[in-house]
Write an enzyme that holds these catalytic residues in place. Sequence first.
Site, mmCIF file in Angstrom:
data_model
loop_
_atom_site.group_PDB
_atom_site.id
_atom_site.type_symbol
_atom_site.label_atom_id
_atom_site.label_comp_id
_atom_site.label_asym_id
_atom_site.label_seq_id
_atom_site.Cartn_x
_atom_site.Cartn_y
_atom_site.Cartn_z
ATOM 1 C CD GLN A 112 -2.304 -1.335 2.887
ATOM 2 O OE1 GLN A 112 -3.619 -0.863 2.997
ATOM 3 N NE2 GLN A 112 -1.612 -1.946 3.716
ATOM 4 C CG HIS A 132 -3.022 2.403 -1.612
ATOM 5 N ND1 HIS A 132 -3.312 2.236 -0.246
ATOM 6 C CD2 HIS A 132 -4.263 1.607 -2.066
ATOM 7 C CE1 HIS A 132 -4.181 1.437 0.004
ATOM 8 N NE2 HIS A 132 -4.751 1.038 -0.903
ATOM 9 C CB CYS A 169 -4.605 23.232 -18.374
ATOM 10 S SG CYS A 169 -5.389 21.916 -17.059
ATOM 11 C CB THR A 206 -0.767 -3.096 6.618
ATOM 12 O OG1 THR A 206 -2.101 -2.413 6.302
ATOM 13 C CG2 THR A 206 -0.766 -4.755 6.541
ATOM 14 C CB SER A 207 -4.100 -0.726 10.391
ATOM 15 O OG SER A 207 -4.309 0.234 9.524
ATOM 16 C CG ASN A 230 1.266 -4.505 12.202
ATOM 17 O OD1 ASN A 230 1.845 -3.965 11.528
ATOM 18 N ND2 ASN A 230 0.278 -3.842 13.070
HETATM 19 P P1 OAD Z 1 -1.592 2.389 9.184
HETATM 20 O O1 OAD Z 1 -0.892 3.448 9.726
HETATM 21 O O2 OAD Z 1 -2.989 2.195 9.062
HETATM 22 O O3 OAD Z 1 -0.829 0.827 9.666
HETATM 23 C C1 OAD Z 1 0.285 0.625 10.155
HETATM 24 C C2 OAD Z 1 0.359 -0.371 10.806
HETATM 25 O O4 OAD Z 1 1.833 -0.890 11.310
HETATM 26 C C3 OAD Z 1 -0.185 -0.069 12.639
HETATM 27 O O5 OAD Z 1 -0.867 -1.291 12.838
HETATM 28 C C4 OAD Z 1 1.070 0.222 13.081
HETATM 29 O O6 OAD Z 1 0.813 -0.069 14.642
HETATM 30 C C5 OAD Z 1 2.090 -0.883 12.465
HETATM 31 N N1 OAD Z 1 3.598 -0.415 12.808
HETATM 32 C C6 OAD Z 1 4.156 0.765 12.885
HETATM 33 N N2 OAD Z 1 5.550 0.706 13.001
HETATM 34 C C7 OAD Z 1 5.685 -0.658 12.960
HETATM 35 C C8 OAD Z 1 6.903 -1.389 13.263
HETATM 36 N N3 OAD Z 1 7.932 -0.540 13.319
HETATM 37 N N4 OAD Z 1 6.906 -2.620 13.360
HETATM 38 C C9 OAD Z 1 5.728 -3.039 12.996
HETATM 39 N N5 OAD Z 1 4.533 -2.624 13.060
HETATM 40 C C10 OAD Z 1 4.422 -1.281 13.025
HETATM 41 O O7 OAD Z 1 -1.048 2.184 7.567
HETATM 42 P P2 OAD Z 1 -1.457 1.108 6.333
HETATM 43 O O8 OAD Z 1 -2.035 -0.079 6.715
HETATM 44 O O9 OAD Z 1 -0.488 1.224 5.470
HETATM 45 O O10 OAD Z 1 -4.469 4.745 1.666
HETATM 46 O O11 OAD Z 1 -2.728 2.193 5.662
HETATM 47 C C11 OAD Z 1 -3.331 1.806 4.667
HETATM 48 C C12 OAD Z 1 -3.727 2.835 3.791
HETATM 49 O O12 OAD Z 1 -4.172 3.994 4.827
HETATM 50 C C13 OAD Z 1 -2.674 3.821 3.070
HETATM 51 O O13 OAD Z 1 -2.235 3.148 2.038
HETATM 52 C C14 OAD Z 1 -3.260 5.193 2.881
HETATM 53 C C15 OAD Z 1 -4.217 5.200 4.233
HETATM 54 O O14 OAD Z 1 -5.213 5.928 4.088
HETATM 55 C C16 OAD Z 1 -4.458 5.984 0.995
HETATM 56 O O15 OAD Z 1 -3.721 6.821 0.746
HETATM 57 C C17 OAD Z 1 -5.409 5.449 -0.188
#
Ligand code: OAD
Length: 275
Positions: A112, A132, A169, A206-207, A230
């Site tokens: 993502q 994404h 534009c 990722t969450s 995670n």
């Molecule tokens: P999130 O911020 O939702 O999730 C990141 C996850 O990684 C969380 O559960 C943290 O606890 C965990 N985390 C952080 N640091 C860590 C580490 N050092 N080791 C292990 N875990 C760790 O980010 P995404 O899941 O990537 O979309 O978010 C998904 C989408 O939401 C993004 O691509 C973006 C956003 O809206 C768009 O912009 C379309």
Amino acid sequence: PRLATKDLEGVTQYIASGRCKNIVIMSGAGISRAAGIPDFRSEGGLYDIMRKSNISVPRPQDIFTLSYFKKNPNPFYQVVSQLYGGAYRPTLTHLFIRLLEKKRILNACWTQNVGDLERLAGVSSWRLIQAHGSLDTQRCTTCNSKLDDRKMKQAVVSGEVPICEKRGCKGFVKPDIVFFGETLPLRFWLNLPFLKRVDLLIIVGTSLVVPPFAFIADRVPTSCPRVVVNNKSVWGIGGRENDLQCIGDCDEMVRWLVQLIGGYWKAQLDALWKE
Ligand code: OAD
């Protein structure tokens, strides 16, 4: 396949056994935190930073919404300008993905993340599905014309909103990342059928709350082990027999993994780190 034990050791035994030939990675912003890039939903993440800042948007997510961007692109560029100015280095977790490819057991890395660190780590483009999009290219939200990378960077880093250069534009230019309300790249949809041939799914940093990306996890065969790496547990993984959540820092987990797998894995990861 079945994990011998339901822990990280079971996963490493499975990888070391040679029976695991098709690994799929699903990654998110957590794997880039150690590179200095904030994630979205953690404390200290982008949404938290925005809530505490003077950037005025109704909801932090609005900056990634197309309709809002077309009205007011300033908050988006205030938030992402840092990503254009900085020089970020892939983390150990990115390099682990590269190592899986070198070992010829990486089926694909679905990410993502838009910062391109997987590619910088050396993962081949054809193994990478940037669900994404990426900050690497950009186009006008009015006429769809592309804008030169150098001009894009120049504008963003100097605090301006990049404007389309096509005669007459003047539309706002947006990086080719997927905003809420936009469809995912064709590559994402075209690769979904290949998820049927997976031996191990590793969901890392990722969450797993944003659809349709989150749904990929349910596309792998029910017998395929699904392992979450995670620092917080992830909703939606745990209902299948071979589901496992390994809670902790992803880079630390990777260090552990390569050590437990044995062979030359640790030395090879170290070598990639030093490259
Ligand atoms: P999130 O911020 O939702 O999730 C990141 C996850 O990684 C969380 O559960 C943290 O606890 C965990 N985390 C952080 N640091 C860590 C580490 N050092 N080791 C292990 N875990 C760790 O980010 P995404 O899941 O990537 O979309 O978010 C998904 C989408 O939401 C993004 O691509 C973006 C956003 O809206 C768009 O912009 C379309």
